[in-house]
Design an enzyme around this catalytic site. Structure first.
Site, short mmCIF file in Angstrom:
data_model
loop_
_atom_site.label_atom_id
_atom_site.label_comp_id
_atom_site.label_asym_id
_atom_site.label_seq_id
_atom_site.Cartn_x
_atom_site.Cartn_y
_atom_site.Cartn_z
N HIS A 1 -2.35 -40.81 19.27
CA HIS A 1 -1.10 -40.01 19.08
C HIS A 1 0.06 -41.32 19.91
O HIS A 1 1.33 -41.50 18.75
CB HIS A 1 -0.99 -39.47 19.56
CG HIS A 1 -1.04 -38.01 19.40
ND1 HIS A 1 -2.87 -37.42 19.57
CD2 HIS A 1 -0.73 -36.60 18.79
CE1 HIS A 1 -2.74 -36.05 19.19
NE2 HIS A 1 -1.89 -35.90 18.60
N HIS B 1 6.73 15.76 10.36
CA HIS B 1 6.35 14.79 9.92
C HIS B 1 4.11 15.01 9.77
O HIS B 1 3.83 14.24 8.87
CB HIS B 1 6.78 13.50 10.16
CG HIS B 1 7.84 12.53 9.33
ND1 HIS B 1 7.04 11.95 8.45
CD2 HIS B 1 8.60 11.99 9.80
CE1 HIS B 1 8.46 11.38 7.93
NE2 HIS B 1 9.19 11.74 9.03
N ASP C 1 15.83 7.44 6.84
CA ASP C 1 14.69 7.69 6.29
C ASP C 1 15.05 7.13 5.27
O ASP C 1 14.55 6.72 4.67
CB ASP C 1 14.06 8.73 6.52
CG ASP C 1 13.04 9.03 7.85
OD1 ASP C 1 13.37 8.18 8.91
OD2 ASP C 1 13.15 10.64 8.52
N GLN D 1 12.03 15.44 13.15
CA GLN D 1 10.71 14.14 13.26
C GLN D 1 9.07 15.09 13.29
O GLN D 1 8.46 14.59 12.31
CB GLN D 1 10.97 13.87 14.74
CG GLN D 1 9.78 12.51 14.84
CD GLN D 1 10.90 11.45 13.73
OE1 GLN D 1 9.15 10.40 13.29
NE2 GLN D 1 11.86 11.46 13.85
N ASN E 1 -3.35 6.06 6.10
CA ASN E 1 -4.43 7.02 6.83
C ASN E 1 -5.63 5.94 7.28
O ASN E 1 -4.90 4.50 7.64
CB ASN E 1 -5.24 7.59 6.21
CG ASN E 1 -6.61 7.51 4.88
OD1 ASN E 1 -6.33 6.20 4.84
ND2 ASN E 1 -6.87 7.79 3.83
N SER F 1 5.20 8.76 14.13
CA SER F 1 6.78 9.04 14.27
C SER F 1 7.56 9.72 16.08
O SER F 1 6.70 9.76 16.01
CB SER F 1 7.07 9.12 12.90
OG SER F 1 8.64 8.73 12.70
N TYR G 1 1.50 -1.34 -0.39
CA TYR G 1 -0.23 0.19 0.77
C TYR G 1 0.69 1.33 -0.11
O TYR G 1 1.81 1.83 1.23
CB TYR G 1 -0.88 0.18 1.32
CG TYR G 1 -1.76 1.16 0.71
CD1 TYR G 1 -3.35 1.03 0.90
CD2 TYR G 1 -1.66 2.67 1.49
CE1 TYR G 1 -4.10 1.61 0.11
CE2 TYR G 1 -2.73 3.14 1.40
CZ TYR G 1 -3.89 3.07 0.67
OH TYR G 1 -4.88 3.88 0.37
N GLU H 1 -1.10 -37.21 28.39
CA GLU H 1 -1.75 -36.45 27.92
C GLU H 1 -3.67 -37.06 27.54
O GLU H 1 -4.50 -36.47 27.08
CB GLU H 1 -1.66 -36.29 26.80
CG GLU H 1 -0.18 -34.49 27.72
CD GLU H 1 0.11 -33.52 26.29
OE1 GLU H 1 0.00 -33.59 25.29
OE2 GLU H 1 0.93 -32.85 26.91
N GLN I 1 -10.76 -0.46 0.29
CA GLN I 1 -11.63 -1.05 -0.97
C GLN I 1 -10.04 -1.25 -1.45
O GLN I 1 -10.41 -3.03 -2.31
CB GLN I 1 -12.04 -0.02 -1.57
CG GLN I 1 -11.21 1.22 -2.24
CD GLN I 1 -12.01 2.43 -1.74
OE1 GLN I 1 -11.76 2.66 -0.41
NE2 GLN I 1 -11.15 3.84 -2.35
N GLU J 1 10.82 4.84 18.59
CA GLU J 1 11.29 4.50 17.70
C GLU J 1 12.87 4.77 16.81
O GLU J 1 13.38 3.68 16.48
CB GLU J 1 9.81 5.03 16.59
CG GLU J 1 10.10 4.90 15.19
CD GLU J 1 8.36 5.73 13.39
OE1 GLU J 1 8.98 7.31 14.31
OE2 GLU J 1 9.25 5.26 13.09
N HIS J 2 12.90 6.08 17.40
CA HIS J 2 13.95 6.08 16.82
C HIS J 2 14.96 6.60 18.08
O HIS J 2 14.72 7.23 18.69
CB HIS J 2 14.29 7.71 15.73
CG HIS J 2 13.26 7.84 14.20
ND1 HIS J 2 12.29 7.45 14.04
CD2 HIS J 2 13.83 6.70 13.28
CE1 HIS J 2 12.11 7.72 12.73
NE2 HIS J 2 12.40 6.45 12.37
#
Lengths: 435, 435
Positions: free
Chosen positions: B425, B267, B366, B264, B219, B242, B135, B420, B196, B332-333
């Site tokens: 088995h 963003h 990045d 950062q 999104n 981020s 995506y 068991e 979709q 994250e960073h």
């Protein structure tokens, strides 16, 4: 005994695609009522912590409890459970643990890095997940093998603390499960279960420590709770019913194959056992062996229901056809009961575990061969793997630019970030470009 | 310019824990209205396929469409987009692609096996996921770097077919994104987006092939759709806003650090930039640099909102305190703007990516250093890893018992399975025990 209503068809049949599609229909159903109940329990544990945990455990597990302290089992008790086993049971469990450990040791990922000619270093730093929760079902379906299969990879990954939860309905605990927790290296055990145990592990209470990941099988309430807490913590896969596909060239004792199919079918009514046979006459022999052996099985009712609901005996024209069906099913367990199974195995693109040759019963994989018995079900072998040490390790990227590296990389980053309209990125990189 | 309302506090402050806890509050909110809409779209795509896909694309992307065929971009057009770039842009993109590929080549997992003394062979067979959907957001937030970061690890893993979806609002497409698809080795591109597109990839339509895994940012509708189709297909992580933590010893140019925090913050308004400073005087210098540089930034409004809402300048007493906070944030960073950052890096237990030394701007990570920029956010570095080749490979266990191995393993499996209560088995294993 009434005739066994077991589906049998061939790729030559006109209706083959329709019959085969029915086998592939493994979509799990979500029950909105279960989800609503579980959401309520999770919210309650988050809000009231230990108090709610004791209440639910009293009610759902029929326990007489006065305090949360009674919910933790001291490690001493695990050791004693292991000592109290018969020698035969202890040796079998210890042997299984040792083999599982030896196999999983080979899955450990190590940190790595490399240095480029200009002195810039790149790599990945590998660390264990710090604290892991292990859910173990209680009561009759208590499986010590499952404790070993979940605990050992976590400990090989060097997880700091492994917190096991196991419900004790009416106070009852399986000593084999406690012994397995001892052999598996579990640090703490709480006798709690259901959605309330999952919520306690995911968010922590005053007594139950918050974990970073929850693994292990459970009923629909446990599975739903795991799905709902996912994100706050990591979870392993949500397991569907167990499945086996046996692909046979017609030269394995039909009773062996019948029993291999039973060993999957006896798990529960939803389990799926499928034979893919290269030879119609052999298919008939396996069917006859099934009908002969079924009445003598302890769990014959479950086996019959499972075979009738979801089993199938499929005859195919050749190995190519057989492997095409295997890859469409992407089975959890695949037995290749063939003379030279190695070549066929290489052509298997999707399967949780592949058992090669006539001597490899799926059952040894469930207990003691070494590989994990937590495997992708319902066709998810298309995109997932057996539980392993890699599920308890994680990685951090390592980037260390030399002054020269920062300068040349800075030029590239500057062009690309300006192309994306991110000018603070560009300027941050440009500061490090040599004038 | 009005005074910048940027939080600043020290571990010595009485209210420190309360202030710090506010930074850690990163729980994403689920919107039930969005979920209901997305569920409807998914059901509609499953029911009506291409027809529904064309309808939604007309409506949401304001496209004039007569047939679904218009939704696919021929590969020729990707090549042409790459050729049409300026030399500077093409070279930067190609250089980034090459470096990302070189780094990810080192992440490839190979099949392995070992044979025990009795001839039993155990191992894992590693295979690529066959078909992956990528995506890519369209319109203004179209990031060619994101195409490279998602496509290249998949191709290094030898994914057979990479299907990219990118919405073209009012027909508009970003040529850099198409060029990146060419350089990243994407096989097919459809100009569809939103829930979709995710539904079409997860379940397939007559025109859009069903994939096994969906990756890439989007999104809230896209993220919700990914969460809902998870299980039918695999997904990568659901990314939160981020984040960066810069840990500085006070000897890096304060303007460099200010710009790293901006990179950062620019963003989006929810991004989080945090400085952890070993020195109160230096903290003040960074603040002054921020106030000086902010008015000159192109994206100053976003940066200001982000810094005021979620940023912080924290002064600590020493490196131990600093690393303890880093591990609680699990950022994250993480920039370690220190003199000898290697030792500190080894003490970082949770971070998506670690940038070592004063020269390593997060921005180079990045775009072009090589490591992936798809990283765990919102503290999920406690249990997850950067996107990598391992996310596009999967494993099947290999178990091949020799006659001797089947016999000895069969004994152990028999004891454990009888423990068991699973006697099919046991019998299946016992058939293979030598008499």
């Amino acid at each position: 005994m009434s005739t066994l209503n077991l589906r049998q068809f061939s790729t030559r049949d006109a209706g083959f695609e329709r019959e085969f599609a029915r086998l592939l229909d493994r979509t799990p159903e979500a029950d909105p009522k279960v989800e609503a109940t579980v959401k309520e329990i999770i919210a309650d544990i988050r809000a009231r912590g230990d108090v709610a945990l004791v209440e639910y455990t009293r009610r759902f597990d029929r326990r007489q409890l006065t305090s949360v302290a009674e919910l933790e089992i001291p490690r001493q008790q695990l050791r004693e459970a292991a000592r109290a086993l018969t020698k035969e049971q202890y040796d079998a469990l210890a042997n299984a643990a040792e083999r599982i450990r030896a196999y999983h040791e080979r899955q450990r990922t190590e940190s790595w890095s490399y240095t480029e000619p200009d002195g810039t270093r790149l790599g990945q730093q590998v660390t264990p997940i710090e604290r892991v929760g292990l859910y173990v079902p209680g009561g009759k379906a208590a499986y010590p093998s499952s404790v070993l299969m979940n605990a050992i990879p976590a400990k090989v990954a060097e997880v700091h603390e492994l917190v096991m939860v196991v419900p004790a309905p009416a106070g009852e605990l399986n000593p084999l499960v406690l012994a397995a927790a001892h052999l598996g290296g579990v640090e703490r055990v709480f006798t709690i279960g259901g959605a309330q145990a999952v919520a306690a592990l995911a968010y922590g209470t005053a007594s139950v420590p918050r974990v970073d990941k929850i693994v292990g099988p459970g009923n629909v309430y446990v599975a739903t709770a795991k799905r709902l807490v996912f994100g706050a913590v990591d979870i392993d896969m949500i397991a569907g019913p167990s499945e086996i596909v046996v692909l046979c060239d017609g030269r394995t004792d039909p009773e062996w194959i019948a029993m291999d199919l039973f060993s999957q079918a006896e798990h529960d009514e939803d389990a799926q056992s499928v034979l893919i046979s290269l030879d119609a006459a052999y298919t008939a022999k396996v069917r006859a062996a099934i009908e002969k052996l079924l009445p003598g099985m302890e769990r014959r009712d479950i086996i019959r229901t499972s075979l009738e609901a979801r089993g199938a005996l499929i005859t195919v024209a050749n190995l190519d056809e057989a492997l095409a069906l295997v890859n469409r099913i992407a089975p959890e367990h695949l037995e290749l009961s063939l003379e030279n199974p190695e070549d066929a195995a290489k052509r298997v693109r999707h399967a949780g575990a592949i058992f090669l040759g006539r001597y490899t019963a799926e059952a040894v994989g469930d207990y003691c061969a070494g590989p994990n018995h937590v495997l992708p079900t319902s066709g998810t072998a298309r995109f997932s793997s057996p539980l392993g040490v890699y599920d308890f390790q994680k990685r951090s990227s390592i980037i260390q630019c030399s002054a020269d590296g920062a300068s040349s990389l800075g030029r590239t980053a500057s062009v690309l970030s300006r192309g994306e309209g991110l000018t603070a990125h560009a300027r941050s990189a440009e500061y490090r470009i040599k004038k």
